[in-house]
Design a protein around this motif. Structure first.
Motif, PDB file in Angstrom:
ATOM      1  N   ASN A 159     -12.728  13.657   0.755  1.00 57.84           N
ATOM      2  CA  ASN A 159     -12.999  13.511   2.068  1.00 57.84           C
ATOM      3  C   ASN A 159     -11.748  14.208   2.912  1.00 57.84           C
ATOM      4  N   LYS A 160     -11.350  15.292   2.130  1.00 54.15           N
ATOM      5  CA  LYS A 160     -10.191  16.052   2.866  1.00 54.15           C
ATOM      6  C   LYS A 160      -9.044  15.374   3.423  1.00 54.15           C
ATOM      7  N   MET A 161      -8.607  14.289   2.725  1.00 56.42           N
ATOM      8  CA  MET A 161      -7.393  13.691   3.396  1.00 56.42           C
ATOM      9  C   MET A 161      -6.350  13.447   2.318  1.00 56.42           C
ATOM     10  N   GLN A 162      -5.238  13.145   2.506  1.00 53.73           N
ATOM     11  CA  GLN A 162      -4.101  12.899   1.705  1.00 53.73           C
ATOM     12  C   GLN A 162      -3.328  11.673   1.833  1.00 53.73           C
ATOM     13  N   PHE A 163      -2.788  11.216   0.757  1.00 55.66           N
ATOM     14  CA  PHE A 163      -2.010  10.069   0.685  1.00 55.66           C
ATOM     15  C   PHE A 163      -0.424  10.516   0.428  1.00 55.66           C
ATOM     16  N   ILE A 164       0.277   9.934   1.422  1.00 50.25           N
ATOM     17  CA  ILE A 164       1.777  10.153   1.225  1.00 50.25           C
ATOM     18  C   ILE A 164       2.366   8.960   0.969  1.00 50.25           C
ATOM     19  N   PRO A 165       2.957   8.657  -0.384  1.00 46.02           N
ATOM     20  CA  PRO A 165       3.664   7.455  -0.649  1.00 46.02           C
ATOM     21  C   PRO A 165       5.048   7.528   0.152  1.00 46.02           C
ATOM     22  N   MET A 166       5.301   6.213   0.509  1.00 44.90           N
ATOM     23  CA  MET A 166       6.533   6.289   1.446  1.00 44.90           C
ATOM     24  C   MET A 166       7.545   5.207   0.796  1.00 44.90           C
ATOM     25  N   TYR A 167       7.073   4.193  -0.376  1.00 50.09           N
ATOM     26  CA  TYR A 167       8.107   3.239  -0.985  1.00 50.09           C
ATOM     27  C   TYR A 167       7.168   2.623  -2.101  1.00 50.09           C
ATOM     28  N   GLU A 168       7.716   2.285  -2.997  1.00 47.67           N
ATOM     29  CA  GLU A 168       7.330   1.453  -4.343  1.00 47.67           C
ATOM     30  C   GLU A 168       8.172   0.110  -4.613  1.00 47.67           C
ATOM     31  N   THR A 169       7.489  -0.673  -5.034  1.00 43.28           N
ATOM     32  CA  THR A 169       8.050  -2.158  -5.337  1.00 43.28           C
ATOM     33  C   THR A 169       7.287  -2.700  -6.419  1.00 43.28           C
ATOM     34  N   GLU A 170       7.851  -3.642  -7.110  1.00 44.06           N
ATOM     35  CA  GLU A 170       7.416  -4.279  -8.262  1.00 44.06           C
ATOM     36  C   GLU A 170       6.401  -5.269  -7.643  1.00 44.06           C
ATOM     37  N   HIS A 266       5.063  -9.449 -14.760  1.00 43.66           N
ATOM     38  CA  HIS A 266       5.227  -8.433 -15.605  1.00 43.66           C
ATOM     39  C   HIS A 266       3.810  -7.851 -15.888  1.00 43.66           C
ATOM     40  N   MET A 267       3.447  -6.478 -15.427  1.00 50.71           N
ATOM     41  CA  MET A 267       2.380  -6.002 -15.384  1.00 50.71           C
ATOM     42  C   MET A 267       2.594  -4.359 -16.114  1.00 50.71           C
ATOM     43  N   GLY A 268       3.339  -4.443 -16.885  1.00 45.34           N
ATOM     44  CA  GLY A 268       3.688  -3.160 -17.712  1.00 45.34           C
ATOM     45  C   GLY A 268       4.542  -2.203 -16.506  1.00 45.34           C
ATOM     46  N   ASP A 269       4.160  -1.039 -16.540  1.00 49.97           N
ATOM     47  CA  ASP A 269       4.702  -0.179 -15.561  1.00 49.97           C
ATOM     48  C   ASP A 269       3.938  -0.231 -14.235  1.00 49.97           C
ATOM     49  N   SER A 270       3.139  -1.275 -13.977  1.00 51.01           N
ATOM     50  CA  SER A 270       2.619  -1.470 -12.699  1.00 51.01           C
ATOM     51  C   SER A 270       3.609  -1.565 -11.535  1.00 51.01           C
ATOM     52  N   ARG A 271       3.185  -0.833 -10.349  1.00 51.30           N
ATOM     53  CA  ARG A 271       3.975  -1.067  -9.256  1.00 51.30           C
ATOM     54  C   ARG A 271       2.881  -0.836  -7.905  1.00 51.30           C
ATOM     55  N   VAL A 272       3.588  -1.517  -6.933  1.00 49.77           N
ATOM     56  CA  VAL A 272       2.903  -1.680  -5.756  1.00 49.77           C
ATOM     57  C   VAL A 272       3.177  -0.289  -4.722  1.00 49.77           C
ATOM     58  N   ILE A 273       2.438   0.384  -4.379  1.00 48.90           N
ATOM     59  CA  ILE A 273       2.963   1.585  -3.583  1.00 48.90           C
ATOM     60  C   ILE A 273       2.393   1.500  -2.424  1.00 48.90           C
ATOM     61  N   PHE A 274       3.285   1.745  -1.257  1.00 46.97           N
ATOM     62  CA  PHE A 274       2.916   1.530   0.387  1.00 46.97           C
ATOM     63  C   PHE A 274       3.136   3.094   0.605  1.00 46.97           C
ATOM     64  N   GLY A 275       2.049   3.563   1.457  1.00 46.97           N
ATOM     65  CA  GLY A 275       2.127   4.902   1.803  1.00 46.97           C
ATOM     66  C   GLY A 275       1.141   4.964   3.128  1.00 46.97           C
ATOM     67  N   HIS A 276       0.815   6.224   3.535  1.00 44.10           N
ATOM     68  CA  HIS A 276       0.104   6.373   4.745  1.00 44.10           C
ATOM     69  C   HIS A 276      -0.872   7.491   4.226  1.00 44.10           C
ATOM     70  N   ILE A 277      -2.185   7.430   5.023  1.00 44.90           N
ATOM     71  CA  ILE A 277      -3.147   8.398   4.791  1.00 44.90           C
ATOM     72  C   ILE A 277      -3.453   9.176   6.149  1.00 44.90           C
TER      73      ILE A 277
END
Length: 302
Positions: A159-170, A266-277
């Protein structure tokens, strides 16, 4: 082709029915059908498949819908400019988040003298993505699990968009006060311990999932999600007064901190990623960039 045709077309696409679109447009079904037929003739393509019950966009119709939304939305912006002079509107969509809501209030107060006007919508990840894609919003803020990032980015590229991560957390489990895990003193929780719990989640979203993709991964469908809400107030009350729990990221859950202690999940290497579109390759408005810079200063430091 005129603006009325595009407005009728968008209404039909969004309702999936000529009759429902007619109600929305305060018109009649024959009139709506006639306008759509005229638009199809003008474009030389079929926009809708006529189904036994309702209508559905064709492949070409989906492409036209994208541009029609952009045109109509730009017309709305022009009308607002004409009505209010050079008032700057900032249109934001976001996943429900008390943290982000608090930052928005602070930004509004800080920029009060600039007379910015805002449109703020809360929705699931896919809805936020579609709103930005269709130019209904200038920017969208979402939270996704890391293992869903590849599929999410694939959708954005299409859809010609991009995601820019801003922060990661457990990943954090917030047990309700009436659950056995509440005040248990546990320093972490394993996925197996989630079985038997009931959950309240903001949205059951395909891009916000638990576990590795695949049949052996622990997915949302393995959880008993008994309440779905876009209200942080409902979330807070349920965690305080019921036997429901919540899974989310640590930084976006300010309303839960005073209600229930968070326990790392504990979800292995799973992280929650916050960012903008954003739309790829398009210049960001100065006011939107100002809001982005404000958020980056407020995010927890890694």
């Amino acid at each position: 082709m005129d603006l009325k045709q595009l407005q009728y077309f968008v209404a039909c696409a969004q309702t999936g029915s000529f009759s429902d679109a007619a109600k929305l447009l305060y018109s009649t079904q024959p009139s709506v059908s006639k306008v759509i037929k005229a638009l199809e003739d003008a474009l030389g393509i079929q926009l809708f498949e006529r189904l036994p019950r309702g209508i559905r966009l064709t492949v070409q119709g989906k492409k036209v819908y994208h541009y029609a939304c952009k045109i109509i939305n730009e017309m709305d912006v022009l009308e607002n400019m004409a009505a209010r002079g050079m008032t700057r509107w900032i249109r934001i969509s976001m996943n429900p988040s008390s943290w982000l809501a608090n930052q928005f209030v602070d930004f509004y107060n800080q920029t009060y003298e600039k007379n910015y006007h805002f449109q703020v919508t809360t929705a699931g990840v896919r809805s936020v993505m579609e709103r930005v894609r269709d130019y209904l919003d200038d920017i969208g803020f979402v939270y996704i699990f890391s293992q869903q990032k590849e599929n999410f980015l694939h959708e954005l590229v299409k859809n010609k968009m991009q995601f820019i991560p801003m922060y990661e957390t457990e990943v954090i489990l917030y047990p309700g006060q009436k659950t056995e895990l509440y005040a248990s003193g546990k320093e972490s929780v394993e996925p197996e311990e989630l079985k038997g719990l009931r959950f309240i989640q903001n949205y059951q979203d395909e891009f916000f999932d638990i576990g590795a993709a695949g049949e052996d991964g622990f997915q949302w469908r393995d959880l008993d999600i008994s309440v779905l809400t876009n209200s942080d107030y409902i979330m807070e009350k349920m965690l305080k007064n019921s036997r429901t729990s919540n899974v989310s990221g640590s930084y976006l859950s300010e309303n839960k901190k005073g209600t229930t202690p968070g326990i790392p999940l504990h979800m292995g290497d799973s992280r929650v990623i916050f960012g903008h579109i954003l739309h790829r390759g398009e210049k960001i408005d100065e006011s939107v960039q100002e809001f982005l810079d404000f958020l980056m200063e407020r995010l927890p430091k890694s």
